[in-house]
Design an enzyme around this catalytic site. Sequence first.
Site, PDB file in Angstrom:
ATOM      1  N   ARG A 142       0.822  -1.217   0.000  1.00 54.26           N
ATOM      2  CA  ARG A 142       0.000   0.000   0.000  1.00 54.26           C
ATOM      3  C   ARG A 142       0.860   1.274   0.000  1.00 54.26           C
ATOM      4  O   ARG A 142       0.506   2.281   0.611  1.00 54.26           O
ATOM      5  CB  ARG A 142      -0.955   0.041   1.196  1.00 54.26           C
ATOM      6  CG  ARG A 142      -2.035  -1.015   1.186  1.00 54.26           C
ATOM      7  CD  ARG A 142      -2.988  -0.863   0.005  1.00 54.26           C
ATOM      8  NE  ARG A 142      -4.154  -1.729   0.138  1.00 54.26           N
ATOM      9  CZ  ARG A 142      -4.221  -2.994  -0.267  1.00 54.26           C
ATOM     10  NH1 ARG A 142      -3.173  -3.553  -0.854  1.00 54.26           N
ATOM     11  NH2 ARG A 142      -5.325  -3.692  -0.121  1.00 54.26           N
ATOM     12  N   GLU A 173      -5.317   3.876   6.122  1.00 59.76           N
ATOM     13  CA  GLU A 173      -4.973   3.691   4.708  1.00 59.76           C
ATOM     14  C   GLU A 173      -5.587   4.835   3.905  1.00 59.76           C
ATOM     15  O   GLU A 173      -5.052   5.270   2.887  1.00 59.76           O
ATOM     16  CB  GLU A 173      -5.537   2.350   4.227  1.00 59.76           C
ATOM     17  CG  GLU A 173      -5.081   1.987   2.840  1.00 59.76           C
ATOM     18  CD  GLU A 173      -5.942   0.933   2.202  1.00 59.76           C
ATOM     19  OE1 GLU A 173      -6.895   1.295   1.486  1.00 59.76           O
ATOM     20  OE2 GLU A 173      -5.654  -0.255   2.391  1.00 59.76           O
ATOM     21  N   SER A 224     -10.946  -0.663   2.972  1.00 64.70           N
ATOM     22  CA  SER A 224     -10.239  -0.766   4.256  1.00 64.70           C
ATOM     23  C   SER A 224      -9.873   0.635   4.733  1.00 64.70           C
ATOM     24  O   SER A 224      -9.231   1.383   3.999  1.00 64.70           O
ATOM     25  CB  SER A 224      -8.951  -1.563   4.096  1.00 64.70           C
ATOM     26  OG  SER A 224      -9.216  -2.848   3.597  1.00 64.70           O
TER      27      SER A 224
HETATM   28  N1  EPU Z   1     -10.947 -10.582  10.049  1.00 60.78           N
HETATM   29  C1  EPU Z   1     -11.672 -10.642  11.212  1.00 60.78           C
HETATM   30  N2  EPU Z   1     -12.697  -9.755  11.378  1.00 60.78           N
HETATM   31  C2  EPU Z   1     -13.035  -8.843  10.459  1.00 60.78           C
HETATM   32  C3  EPU Z   1     -12.290  -8.765   9.269  1.00 60.78           C
HETATM   33  C4  EPU Z   1     -11.243  -9.635   9.075  1.00 60.78           C
HETATM   34  O1  EPU Z   1     -11.417 -11.471  12.069  1.00 60.78           O
HETATM   35  O2  EPU Z   1     -13.981  -8.091  10.706  1.00 60.78           O
HETATM   36  C5  EPU Z   1      -9.859 -11.549   9.831  1.00 60.78           C
HETATM   37  C6  EPU Z   1     -10.383 -12.876   9.297  1.00 60.78           C
HETATM   38  O3  EPU Z   1      -9.635 -13.918   9.849  1.00 60.78           O
HETATM   39  C7  EPU Z   1     -10.073 -12.787   7.821  1.00 60.78           C
HETATM   40  C8  EPU Z   1      -8.794 -11.988   7.829  1.00 60.78           C
HETATM   41  O4  EPU Z   1      -8.947 -11.059   8.902  1.00 60.78           O
HETATM   42  O5  EPU Z   1      -9.888 -14.053   7.271  1.00 60.78           O
HETATM   43  C9  EPU Z   1      -8.533 -11.245   6.558  1.00 60.78           C
HETATM   44  O6  EPU Z   1      -9.675 -10.479   6.184  1.00 60.78           O
HETATM   45  P1  EPU Z   1      -9.928 -10.142   4.634  1.00 60.78           P
HETATM   46  O7  EPU Z   1      -9.758 -11.363   3.821  1.00 60.78           O
HETATM   47  O8  EPU Z   1     -11.228  -9.408   4.528  1.00 60.78           O
HETATM   48  O9  EPU Z   1      -8.708  -9.235   4.265  1.00 60.78           O
HETATM   49  P2  EPU Z   1      -8.058  -7.960   5.006  1.00 60.78           P
HETATM   50  O10 EPU Z   1      -6.667  -8.326   5.350  1.00 60.78           O
HETATM   51  O11 EPU Z   1      -8.934  -7.469   6.079  1.00 60.78           O
HETATM   52  C10 EPU Z   1      -7.042  -6.965   2.807  1.00 60.78           C
HETATM   53  C11 EPU Z   1      -7.056  -5.665   2.077  1.00 60.78           C
HETATM   54  C12 EPU Z   1      -8.356  -5.516   1.290  1.00 60.78           C
HETATM   55  C13 EPU Z   1      -8.473  -6.688   0.316  1.00 60.78           C
HETATM   56  C14 EPU Z   1      -8.443  -7.991   1.131  1.00 60.78           C
HETATM   57  C15 EPU Z   1      -8.464  -9.220   0.265  1.00 60.78           C
HETATM   58  C16 EPU Z   1      -5.708  -4.132   3.391  1.00 60.78           C
HETATM   59  C17 EPU Z   1      -5.709  -2.980   4.319  1.00 60.78           C
HETATM   60  N3  EPU Z   1      -6.905  -4.567   3.014  1.00 60.78           N
HETATM   61  O12 EPU Z   1      -8.062  -6.905   3.810  1.00 60.78           O
HETATM   62  O13 EPU Z   1      -8.244  -4.330   0.509  1.00 60.78           O
HETATM   63  O14 EPU Z   1      -9.681  -6.613  -0.427  1.00 60.78           O
HETATM   64  O15 EPU Z   1      -7.224  -8.050   1.918  1.00 60.78           O
HETATM   65  O16 EPU Z   1      -7.240  -9.363  -0.392  1.00 60.78           O
HETATM   66  O17 EPU Z   1      -4.649  -4.624   3.018  1.00 60.78           O
HETATM   67  C18 EPU Z   1      -8.689  -2.000   0.538  1.00 60.78           C
HETATM   68  O18 EPU Z   1      -7.470  -1.832   0.533  1.00 60.78           O
HETATM   69  O19 EPU Z   1      -9.498  -1.043   0.538  1.00 60.78           O
HETATM   70  C19 EPU Z   1      -9.214  -3.357   0.579  1.00 60.78           C
HETATM   71  C20 EPU Z   1     -10.528  -3.617   0.685  1.00 60.78           C
END
Ligand code: EPU
Length: 337
Positions: free
Chosen positions: A163, A333, A237
């Site tokens: 990012r 972010e 995010s």
């Molecule tokens: N999780 C929770 N609770 C929540 C959300 C997430 O426990 O409310 C845990 C779960 O275990 C889940 C893990 O976190 O499996 C990962 O969550 P998710 O797959 O939704 O991915 P993220 O790490 O929260 C990142 C990016 C997203 C992108 C997703 C999928 C960042 C800041 N965010 O989110 O990007 O869509 O991975 O690759 O890196 C964005 O940048 O705007 C964005 C949406």
Amino acid sequence: MTLKENVSLKELNTFGVPAKARYFADINSEQDLSELFADEKLRQVPKLILGGGSNMLFTQDFDGLVIHMNIQGIRNRVDGDEVYVTAGGGEVWSELVNYAVDNEFAGMENMSLIPGSVGASPVQNIGAYGVELMDIFHSCRAFEISGGTIRTFTKEECKFSYRDSVFKSAYKGHYIITEVTFKLSKSFSPNISYGAIQQELEKRNILNPKIKDISSVVSHIRVSKLPDPKTIGNAGSFFKNPVIPVGKFVQLQSNFPDIVYYPASEGFIKLAAGWLIEQCGWKGKVSGNTGTWKNQALVIVNHGEATGNEIYYFSELIILSVKNRFDITLEREVNIL
Ligand code: EPU
């Protein structure tokens, strides 16, 4: 190119919060930029580059010039197995992905449905479901604000990381990206490293996924987890996933054995900020006009009439409670203005 005054930005930010720009210019070509910066009156005025407005929170009116990037056009050049796709900075990212998917050019399909514009995509090295922009980026053209010249940046010169890029650090406010070229491929090997993609493919009984299958599965996962900014204001995010030294992680994991994490660069671990926030009791919480999304605690939403300040204050509360519980300081972010 026309210059307008006192323009509402409410429809131009995906949070849908009210704000006004003192001056506003729609840019449709590099020539428009040259003309704009030749205007003496505007030289000293603060400037803000706006693409899709999908990564921005306005907490006040902008007492300067908003430069709305609208440069259109997509073209491609095939070279053996490789395809170089060039798009104007004002193209909508998800429409560019659809163009690549429809033409069976591989590489972008995991980034289907990410909101925002092509010109903004390198700035924060957007990414999703196992792929980051830097994996397919070839080069970009950018207008240098002080000299009024156009420069081409190679991938190495952009210094991409999670990012982040040179456009957010050393060259912040110095360049405006006008066009981006991506290196895609005519041969396809699916990236299904992200568990949920694999599960959804199995559910659909797809053994040998095509480019369009990956795009469809990713779109399905996104829609089920993330709110659509067209109906509920949000900027994806709100925070970055924090990257911490392994030593600190080992300590945390002994106190919180269920902590969700991913590998990062050597000596570091990336934590799921969504998990940290959920553990502090914020998931799906509604506070006045704002709150976190019911299916993804990392996303802050506007339930209707929120102001930027209300959302900002809410995000401060989240930062404080994550700090108290885990001794981790979340970084936003989203850009705050
Ligand atoms: N999780 C929770 N609770 C929540 C959300 C997430 O426990 O409310 C845990 C779960 O275990 C889940 C893990 O976190 O499996 C990962 O969550 P998710 O797959 O939704 O991915 P993220 O790490 O929260 C990142 C990016 C997203 C992108 C997703 C999928 C960042 C800041 N965010 O989110 O990007 O869509 O991975 O690759 O890196 C964005 O940048 O705007 C964005 C949406």
